[in-house]
Structures are given as C-alpha cells and as structure tokens.
Design an enzyme around this catalytic site. Structure first.
Site, short mmCIF file in Angstrom:
data_model
loop_
_atom_site.label_atom_id
_atom_site.label_comp_id
_atom_site.label_asym_id
_atom_site.label_seq_id
_atom_site.Cartn_x
_atom_site.Cartn_y
_atom_site.Cartn_z
N ILE A 22 -92.76 24.78 48.33
CA ILE A 22 -93.66 23.61 48.34
C ILE A 22 -94.09 23.19 49.74
CG2 ILE A 22 -92.98 22.67 46.10
CD1 ILE A 22 -91.00 20.86 47.49
N GLY A 25 -91.46 22.63 56.74
CA GLY A 25 -91.25 21.51 57.64
C GLY A 25 -91.04 21.98 59.06
N VAL A 30 -89.30 24.58 52.59
CA VAL A 30 -88.85 23.68 51.52
C VAL A 30 -89.29 24.26 50.18
CG1 VAL A 30 -88.86 21.32 50.65
CG2 VAL A 30 -89.14 21.73 53.10
N LYS A 45 -84.22 22.46 51.18
CA LYS A 45 -84.72 22.80 52.51
C LYS A 45 -83.82 23.86 53.14
CE LYS A 45 -86.57 20.65 56.65
NZ LYS A 45 -86.92 19.39 57.29
N ASP A 146 -92.64 12.20 63.64
CA ASP A 146 -93.62 13.07 62.98
C ASP A 146 -94.17 12.40 61.72
OD1 ASP A 146 -95.18 15.38 62.77
OD2 ASP A 146 -93.73 16.40 61.52
#
Length: 309
Positions: A22, A25, A30, A45, A146
C-alpha cells in the site's frame, strides 16, 4: 540485544499474511496484511535494519522505545502500534516488522473523493485533529518532520490519525535538527534554506494542509528548493531583509524579485477570516513568530460557533 526484551514481539512474523503493498514510507515498505489467527487487518511496515557489532543500533532501539512510549498514551489522533516482530537476518541486515492498525485511506485520497469540497465544519474538525496530534507529539518532544496529506490517515468515521513516524525524532530543547527531510511542497523556509529547525516545521506543514483542505490542491508546488521558496514568497510576500538569515546560506534575499504578490485570500477565497488569521500565523516566514500547536488549539478558529457553509 537484551535491551529488546521489553519490546512486544511476535516471535514468528509469519503470523501476518501480506495482502498487497500500500505504500513506501521513509524507512520501509508498507503492506496491507492480516493476522492469520484473528483475521484482523493491519498495516505491516517492513524495515531493513543494518546491524552493528553490538546488534541492533541504539538509534533504532530509541525509535522503537519512542513508538512504545507514544502507544502507551492511546492518543486518538496517533496511529496505533499493535506489534513488533523480527524477520530473518540477511547478511548484516535484520528485517523488522512494525504492525500498525490499518486505516484504508489517507487525507490525499479523502480530498480526491470530495470533488465538491468540504463544509467549513468538517475542515475545522479535520484541522483540529491534525493540530491535536501534533500538539501531543510536540509535548513529548517529538518533531514529526514529514507532515503531508499522505501521512495523515482518515478513518471510516472521518477522524484523523497521524502516521509514518519513520522520520520522527525526539529532540531536546537545546538541539536543532538539520537534515533535509520534509516533502518539498510542505517544507518550511528554514528547511529550504538549509538552516537548523525544530517544532515550527510541523506547524508550517499544517498551515499548508489547512489551505489545501479549502482549495483541494497544494498551496506551494515548487520543483526544487529555490523554486519552492519562490512560490512561498510569491504568495506570502518577501520578508523584511532583517528577517532573512544571510549567514552561511547560498540563497540571498536580493536574489528574489517578487513583482506580483498573490494574497492568500485570493488563493483560498472560501476561507473565513478566523481560518485565514490562524493559517497566517502558521505560515510566518520566521519560525520564532509561528504559532505553536497549543496556541493554535486556543485560536478563535477552533473556539467560535460552528459555521456550516
């Protein structure tokens, strides 16, 4: 390695079955996955950690301790960490799996699903929850660094959860963070200028995101640091020369010639005056003049009677 003993671990990461990728990162890939025993959907993750002679490096142990610390508070606007487990060792690297609650959509997707935009009350509720999550991080001496719509998850009931703490760092108040990390469009001027920075970088990002909730498009869309800075000055105006940090930076105040300033109100004409007032405080060029998350929560925008337009 004994420092790992207090960390919740599933001894066998195969408890989780990946369904599909999906996203990627800052530190790893992930996957949407499920717990084979319970059927619970999770976000898995996968992180690759370079080992040292002493095993897992201290900075990684600190990051894990940080995730555990955040989890203990069970904050409604922070994505929950459900499990931590080891995968196999590959040469000098260790695979680690961080298991988070799964939220199917992020804010970027949520905005796309609403082509006609949002009511003011919903924008205010979403914005308040973003600020609450960031205030929680900052009160725990954590800078997210972020913040962007892709790192803000929206639950099926329309609530915000901050995610992707791959770049979060615990800092003490004497230390300034210097590495360039924030996604370009949401970067604060001090980051673009290569200067030390701290919690105000998150506030800048929130200001950009709030405007985006009103307009359904990013506020500043530069293709490089210089171009991004030019976009910022074009809309917010060029700061006084005494606010420009001339020392040790290659970009000079005199190199920007802003001939046609665009007012923020023109960019987002549907923003009410109190929203405009708060965003202006968030997008102050000088980070020392930026509102804090706690001050933002006490701003009139979040305290006045609901507006349903």
């Amino acid at each position: 390695m004994s420092q790992m003993s207090s960390i919740p671990q599933d001894r066998n990461h195969s408890t989780y079955e990946a369904i599909n990728k999906i996203g990627r990162g800052a530190y790893g890939t992930v996957y949407r996955a499920k717990n084979k025993h319970t059927g619970q959907e999770v976000a898995l993750k996968k992180v690759c950690i370079p080992l040292t002679e002493d095993g897992i490096p201290m900075n990684t142990l600190r990051e894990i301790a940080l995730l555990k610390q955040l989890n203990a508070y069970d904050h409604p606007n922070i994505v929950k960490l459900l499990d931590i487990c080891h995968g196999q060792q590959m040469g000098s690297d260790l695979m680690m799996f961080l298991v988070f609650e799964h939220v199917a959509q992020d804010l970027a997707m949520y905005i796309e699903k609403h082509p006609k935009g949002f009511q003011t009350t919903e924008i205010r509720n979403l914005s308040r929850e973003i600020v609450k999550g960031v205030d929680f991080l900052h009160s725990n001496r954590i800078v997210h660094r972020d913040l962007k719509p892709q790192n803000l998850l929206v639950t099926s009931s329309g609530h915000i959860k901050l995610a992707d703490f791959g770049l979060a760092k615990t800092y003490d108040y004497e230390m300034k963070l210097t590495s360039v990390v924030v996604t370009l469009w949401y970067r604060a001027p001090e980051v673009l200028l290569g200067l030390p920075y701290a919690t105000p970088v998150d506030i800048w990002s929130i200001g950009c995101i709030m405007v985006e909730l009103y307009t359904r498009k990013p506020l500043f869309c530069g293709k490089s640091e210089n171009e991004q800075l030019g976009e910022v000055l074009r809309i917010l105006g060029k700061p006084p020369k005494n606010e420009w940090p001339e020392k040790n930076i290659p970009i000079k105040w005199s190199s920007f010639h802003i001939t046609e300033k665009v007012e923020l109100k023109t960019v987002a004409p549907n923003m009410c005056e109190t929203a405009l007032g708060l965003v202006t405080k968030m997008l102050a060029f000088d980070p020392d003049k930026r509102v804090t998350a706690l001050e933002a929560l006490n701003h009139d925008y979040f305290l006045e009677e609901p507006i349903n337009t």
